[in-house]
Write an enzyme that holds these catalytic residues in place. Sequence first.
Site, mmCIF file in Angstrom:
data_model
loop_
_atom_site.group_PDB
_atom_site.id
_atom_site.type_symbol
_atom_site.label_atom_id
_atom_site.label_comp_id
_atom_site.label_asym_id
_atom_site.label_seq_id
_atom_site.Cartn_x
_atom_site.Cartn_y
_atom_site.Cartn_z
ATOM 1 N N HIS A 271 -16.998 3.419 -3.704
ATOM 2 C CA HIS A 271 -16.133 4.593 -3.590
ATOM 3 C C HIS A 271 -16.351 5.582 -4.730
ATOM 4 O O HIS A 271 -15.496 6.431 -4.998
ATOM 5 C CB HIS A 271 -14.653 4.190 -3.507
ATOM 6 C CG HIS A 271 -14.309 3.547 -2.197
ATOM 7 N ND1 HIS A 271 -13.016 3.160 -1.871
ATOM 8 C CD2 HIS A 271 -15.072 3.192 -1.132
ATOM 9 C CE1 HIS A 271 -13.020 2.610 -0.659
ATOM 10 N NE2 HIS A 271 -14.258 2.623 -0.207
ATOM 11 N N ASN B 169 -10.458 -4.467 -0.582
ATOM 12 C CA ASN B 169 -10.419 -3.355 -1.527
ATOM 13 C C ASN B 169 -9.497 -3.645 -2.711
ATOM 14 O O ASN B 169 -8.568 -4.444 -2.571
ATOM 15 C CB ASN B 169 -9.935 -2.089 -0.808
ATOM 16 C CG ASN B 169 -11.052 -1.358 -0.109
ATOM 17 O OD1 ASN B 169 -12.164 -1.304 -0.594
ATOM 18 N ND2 ASN B 169 -10.755 -0.786 1.056
ATOM 19 N N TYR C 166 -14.876 9.752 -1.146
ATOM 20 C CA TYR C 166 -13.863 9.373 -2.135
ATOM 21 C C TYR C 166 -13.987 10.177 -3.424
ATOM 22 O O TYR C 166 -13.054 10.173 -4.243
ATOM 23 C CB TYR C 166 -13.945 7.876 -2.435
ATOM 24 C CG TYR C 166 -13.344 7.034 -1.347
ATOM 25 C CD1 TYR C 166 -12.018 6.612 -1.414
ATOM 26 C CD2 TYR C 166 -14.083 6.675 -0.231
ATOM 27 C CE1 TYR C 166 -11.453 5.852 -0.408
ATOM 28 C CE2 TYR C 166 -13.536 5.917 0.781
ATOM 29 C CZ TYR C 166 -12.213 5.509 0.696
ATOM 30 O OH TYR C 166 -11.661 4.766 1.700
ATOM 31 N N ARG D 83 0.835 -1.206 0.000
ATOM 32 C CA ARG D 83 0.000 0.000 0.000
ATOM 33 C C ARG D 83 0.868 1.254 0.000
ATOM 34 O O ARG D 83 0.581 2.222 -0.734
ATOM 35 C CB ARG D 83 -0.911 -0.016 1.230
ATOM 36 C CG ARG D 83 -1.820 1.183 1.367
ATOM 37 C CD ARG D 83 -2.635 1.086 2.653
ATOM 38 N NE ARG D 83 -3.674 2.113 2.728
ATOM 39 C CZ ARG D 83 -4.589 2.167 3.678
ATOM 40 N NH1 ARG D 83 -4.597 1.262 4.636
ATOM 41 N NH2 ARG D 83 -5.492 3.117 3.685
ATOM 42 N N CYS E 71 -18.867 -2.720 1.919
ATOM 43 C CA CYS E 71 -18.041 -1.570 2.278
ATOM 44 C C CYS E 71 -18.701 -0.880 3.458
ATOM 45 O O CYS E 71 -19.936 -0.856 3.556
ATOM 46 C CB CYS E 71 -17.923 -0.610 1.097
ATOM 47 S SG CYS E 71 -16.935 0.870 1.428
#
Length: 424
Positions: free
Chosen positions: A195, A144, A245, A90, A165
């Site tokens: 998102h 995700n 988002y 990440r 989510c």
Amino acid sequence: MNIVVIGGGSTYTPELINGLITRSATLHVRTVWLVDPDEERLHIVGSFVQRMVRHAGAGFQVELTTERRRALEGADYVITQFRVGGQQARHNDELLGRRHHLVGQETTGVGGFAKALRTIPIVLDVARDMRANAPQAILLNFTNPAGIVTEAVARHGGVPVIGLCNNAINAQRGIARMCDVPPEQVFIEQVGLNHLNWIRRVTINGEDATNAVIAAYVERLRHDDDPLRFPPRLIHILRAIPSSYLRYFYLTPQIIARQNSGEPTRAEVVMEVERRLLARYADPTLREMPPELMERGGAYYSTAAAALIESLYTDDNAIHVVNTRNNGAIPNLADDVVVEMPCAVGKCGATPIPVAPLEPAFHGLTCQVKAYELLTVQAAVEGNEEAAMLALLANPLGPDAAHVEAVWEDIKRTNRGLLPTFER
């Protein structure tokens, strides 16, 4: 019932177990299997949640294993919540964006793209093992980027799948607090993709409260000095509340400027939170969730996940905002694409509740992002480099044509050993 958690060593797991404890009388859980390749994390997290279950007198067993197929035998529900490459991957995704002056984030832009390529082959392996060892099970995906991963399973997994989510339940509860009403009285019509969605309608105790909620939301924005807040005028124009988002799409230059200001990546922040959480979990006297868990993100995940399982198990047809195939519910999107919207959930799965077509301002962006998602799934499944570069070009947050090849080569270098379909 028997539940299998793929990625059971996640620091999220205690919250999930807490949700199952809360509903244990209704769900009749027999065994929860935690599966993770990281034996040390699995032992720390698993031992803690075993203490939680004993302390609560919940009556089900928590088993730990690194052997996925063993755990899947006889499973009713399989929850995926894993991160290929861990927080380091990440971190690399976020730095990748910064290197190329693009949004670097784990679910959108080039970071979300790289994460999807790492994740899709693994989740399809899970689906293959489910077909062989738990053909009756339903896959509940929390991994995700949830929308793309759910899309991949829906098209190529051959198992029932619902994507989950926590953003919708957070939005619902935020509106409830803003209006000073119980959360269960609030219904939100949240439509779009994971998102990438908008709350177009709100009812409170069955009465339309959309205009009042939007007005209250705008008033809060007027008193918010965060430079990345949505401009109040935007909300009036949209006549909807956008997902947080959507800042990445509506405020792209400001997001990139903040990224490049030298602040730590979100991954670095989470790594430190996880270090402290794992130290707390390792305390043999700890039997309840520590307050530090709220710093991890994912608030109300346990509530959303356990409530979803309860609806699937009891066939109560309660409404949940989840990711599933559109099947005509949003009239101006294709039937076979995965969307995120309110669904009635029962033993037959999630049935989307029909809504009005997406307005042009929502429809255009949704279609562009869905095209990117479909190309990403194709690239991940086939190991197709042309599809990968087309996906990057289709992504509104991706590179331009002059830089797409350089970004793609950087993604492959940065993720060497983590992109199996491109390394055959």
